[in-house]
Motif scaffolding. Structure first.
Motif, PDB file in Angstrom:
ATOM      1  N   ASP A 125       0.818  -1.214   0.000  1.00  0.00           N
ATOM      2  CA  ASP A 125       0.000   0.000   0.000  1.00  0.00           C
ATOM      3  C   ASP A 125       0.853   1.267   0.000  1.00  0.00           C
ATOM      4  OD1 ASP A 125      -2.333  -1.465  -0.010  1.00  0.00           O
ATOM      5  OD2 ASP A 125      -2.569  -1.438   2.176  1.00  0.00           O
ATOM      6  N   ALA A 126       1.913   1.277   0.811  1.00  0.00           N
ATOM      7  CA  ALA A 126       2.754   2.468   0.889  1.00  0.00           C
ATOM      8  C   ALA A 126       3.420   2.754  -0.448  1.00  0.00           C
ATOM      9  CB  ALA A 126       3.804   2.296   1.979  1.00  0.00           C
ATOM     10  N   GLN A 127       3.921   1.738  -1.110  1.00  0.00           N
ATOM     11  CA  GLN A 127       4.558   1.928  -2.414  1.00  0.00           C
ATOM     12  C   GLN A 127       3.544   2.411  -3.450  1.00  0.00           C
ATOM     13  OE1 GLN A 127       6.050  -2.165  -2.411  1.00  0.00           O
ATOM     14  NE2 GLN A 127       8.127  -1.356  -2.808  1.00  0.00           N
ATOM     15  N   ILE A 159       8.668   6.990 -16.671  1.00  0.00           N
ATOM     16  CA  ILE A 159      10.092   7.189 -16.367  1.00  0.00           C
ATOM     17  C   ILE A 159      10.265   7.554 -14.894  1.00  0.00           C
ATOM     18  CG2 ILE A 159      12.090   8.656 -16.818  1.00  0.00           C
ATOM     19  CD1 ILE A 159      11.089   8.923 -19.707  1.00  0.00           C
ATOM     20  N   ALA A 160       9.403   8.421 -14.375  1.00  0.00           N
ATOM     21  CA  ALA A 160       9.538   8.857 -12.983  1.00  0.00           C
ATOM     22  C   ALA A 160       9.296   7.697 -12.026  1.00  0.00           C
ATOM     23  CB  ALA A 160       8.560  10.001 -12.712  1.00  0.00           C
ATOM     24  N   VAL A 161       8.256   6.887 -12.267  1.00  0.00           N
ATOM     25  CA  VAL A 161       7.959   5.761 -11.374  1.00  0.00           C
ATOM     26  C   VAL A 161       9.085   4.732 -11.437  1.00  0.00           C
ATOM     27  CG1 VAL A 161       6.396   3.816 -10.979  1.00  0.00           C
ATOM     28  CG2 VAL A 161       5.457   6.090 -11.452  1.00  0.00           C
ATOM     29  N   ALA A 162       9.593   4.439 -12.613  1.00  0.00           N
ATOM     30  CA  ALA A 162      10.690   3.470 -12.740  1.00  0.00           C
ATOM     31  C   ALA A 162      11.938   3.965 -12.021  1.00  0.00           C
ATOM     32  CB  ALA A 162      10.997   3.215 -14.221  1.00  0.00           C
ATOM     33  N   THR A 163      12.204   5.272 -12.096  1.00  0.00           N
ATOM     34  CA  THR A 163      13.365   5.842 -11.417  1.00  0.00           C
ATOM     35  C   THR A 163      13.230   5.702  -9.904  1.00  0.00           C
ATOM     36  OG1 THR A 163      13.689   7.417 -13.218  1.00  0.00           O
ATOM     37  CG2 THR A 163      14.728   7.935 -11.093  1.00  0.00           C
ATOM     38  N   ALA A 164      12.029   5.989  -9.365  1.00  0.00           N
ATOM     39  CA  ALA A 164      11.812   5.859  -7.925  1.00  0.00           C
ATOM     40  C   ALA A 164      11.900   4.403  -7.489  1.00  0.00           C
ATOM     41  CB  ALA A 164      10.454   6.450  -7.551  1.00  0.00           C
ATOM     42  N   MET A 165      11.500   3.479  -8.343  1.00  0.00           N
ATOM     43  CA  MET A 165      11.636   2.064  -8.011  1.00  0.00           C
ATOM     44  C   MET A 165      13.101   1.690  -7.832  1.00  0.00           C
ATOM     45  SD  MET A 165       8.841   0.131 -10.459  1.00  0.00           S
ATOM     46  CE  MET A 165       7.096   0.088 -10.041  1.00  0.00           C
ATOM     47  N   GLN A 166      13.948   2.217  -8.681  1.00  0.00           N
ATOM     48  CA  GLN A 166      15.369   1.910  -8.594  1.00  0.00           C
ATOM     49  C   GLN A 166      16.050   2.635  -7.436  1.00  0.00           C
ATOM     50  OE1 GLN A 166      17.421  -0.196  -9.955  1.00  0.00           O
ATOM     51  NE2 GLN A 166      19.251   0.700  -8.972  1.00  0.00           N
ATOM     52  N   GLU A 167      15.707   3.903  -7.219  1.00  0.00           N
ATOM     53  CA  GLU A 167      16.415   4.716  -6.237  1.00  0.00           C
ATOM     54  C   GLU A 167      16.013   4.392  -4.802  1.00  0.00           C
ATOM     55  OE1 GLU A 167      18.888   6.501  -6.824  1.00  0.00           O
ATOM     56  OE2 GLU A 167      18.800   6.987  -8.951  1.00  0.00           O
ATOM     57  N   SER A 168      14.719   4.180  -4.551  1.00  0.00           N
ATOM     58  CA  SER A 168      14.255   4.028  -3.166  1.00  0.00           C
ATOM     59  C   SER A 168      13.296   2.873  -2.971  1.00  0.00           C
ATOM     60  CB  SER A 168      13.557   5.316  -2.711  1.00  0.00           C
ATOM     61  OG  SER A 168      12.383   5.529  -3.486  1.00  0.00           O
ATOM     62  N   ASN A 169      13.085   2.070  -4.018  1.00  0.00           N
ATOM     63  CA  ASN A 169      12.096   0.986  -3.978  1.00  0.00           C
ATOM     64  C   ASN A 169      10.699   1.562  -3.693  1.00  0.00           C
ATOM     65  OD1 ASN A 169      11.242  -1.655  -4.266  1.00  0.00           O
ATOM     66  ND2 ASN A 169      11.677  -2.215  -2.130  1.00  0.00           N
ATOM     67  N   LEU A 170      10.466   2.793  -4.158  1.00  0.00           N
ATOM     68  CA  LEU A 170       9.186   3.510  -4.020  1.00  0.00           C
ATOM     69  C   LEU A 170       8.803   3.763  -2.560  1.00  0.00           C
ATOM     70  CD1 LEU A 170       6.683   2.360  -6.803  1.00  0.00           C
ATOM     71  CD2 LEU A 170       7.417   4.685  -6.275  1.00  0.00           C
ATOM     72  N   TYR A 171       9.805   3.946  -1.690  1.00  0.00           N
ATOM     73  CA  TYR A 171       9.563   4.362  -0.302  1.00  0.00           C
ATOM     74  C   TYR A 171      10.165   5.748  -0.093  1.00  0.00           C
ATOM     75  CZ  TYR A 171       8.294  -0.458   0.860  1.00  0.00           C
ATOM     76  OH  TYR A 171       7.689  -1.705   0.904  1.00  0.00           O
TER      77      TYR A 171
END
Length: 278
Positions: free
Chosen positions: A139-141, A164-176
């Motif tokens: 839920d948080a992600q 592109i923005a969502v994929a970048t956040a997945m790599q940088e912070s695992n969407l947290y």
């Protein structure tokens, strides 16, 4: 010593047991004396005296009957309404009328007063905005991904920029939304984890020391997203680039190819968020 004036109030021999004592004593005494004199004159007095006395006695008896009738009529007078009560019945208090109108508006059997009634709000069914998590996110992600998509749409960015923005956040912070273990100030703001990459914070691991913004601003997912998308929009030809190249042009990462592996999941997440937001 008994008062002689009370003698007239006693029941005389021969009187009926149920006789009412409502007649005043002075009236009964007068009638008895007149009757005695009348009887004496009728039998022994001169003729003229008998006639005059009889007339007087009859008048007394008539007056007595009239007085008794008047007393009986006024024995239990009906209570007269006070002027204030009459006024109340004729003209109710304006405040009372107002209370009646308010009460009537709540009653289903009486018409509501249009001057004092506020229409009940219509019940509306809201469509859920937050999409259910997809592609294994929690839920948080998913909430963070939705924030990225919402902010990008407000900025007028196309779907490709959102992916592109969502994929970048997945790599940088695992969407947290991550605070920095070496930057105590960052932990003063709401966060969902701790990172140790220098002073990098937030969804995109942006560094205040590199000019991305203040620490508190970068810990705000909306502000961090605006910073990333604004930088992406300044990259010449980003729309035609591979996702990993466009992300690398903004992030300047030591692992430029790692963004590519998140493209398919980011595409599904953005699609779910856009569908839920329609």
């Amino acid at each position: 010593m008994r008062d002689d004036r009370t003698l007239d109030d006693q029941i005389a021999p021969g009187d009926p047991v149920g006789r009412s004592n409502d007649t005043p004593s002075y009236v009964r005494s007068t009638v008895l004396r007149a009757a005695g004199a009348y009887a004496h004159l009728l039998t022994r007095g001169p003729a003229r005296a008998r006639i005059a006395l009889a007339t007087g006695v009859l008048c007394c008896l008539g007056l007595t009957a009239v007085a008794q009738g008047a007393r009986d009529d006024s024995a239990d007078p009906a209570p007269a309404a006070a002027p204030s009560a009459l006024a109340e019945r004729a003209e109710p208090d304006p405040a009372s009328r107002k209370v009646e109108r308010v009460a009537a508006s709540a009653s289903p059997t009486r018409a509501a007063d249009p001057d004092t009634t506020t229409p009940a709000p219509k019940k509306t069914t809201r469509k859920p905005v937050d999409p259910a998590p997809v592609v294994g996110l929690d839920d948080a992600q998913m909430e963070n991904a939705e924030e990225i998509v919402r902010t990008g749409r407000e900025m007028g960015m196309p779907r490709r920029a959102l992916v592109i923005a969502v994929a970048t956040a997945m790599q940088e912070s695992n969407l947290y939304n991550v605070a920095s273990g070496v930057l105590p100030e960052s932990r003063e703001y709401p966060h969902q984890g701790i990172g140790w990459d220098h002073d990098s914070v937030g969804l995109f691991q942006q560094r205040s020391s590199s000019g991305w913004g203040e620490v508190g601003e970068l810990m705000d997912p909306e502000f961090a997203t605006r910073q990333f998308l604004s930088a992406l929009a300044r990259v010449p030809g980003w729309q035609q680039m591979r996702l990993t190249d466009a992300a690398q042009a903004v992030q300047i990462s030591a692992y430029p190819e790692h963004y590519a592996k998140h493209e398919w999941r980011a595409t599904k997440v953005v699609a779910a968020c856009l569908e839920a937001g329609q």
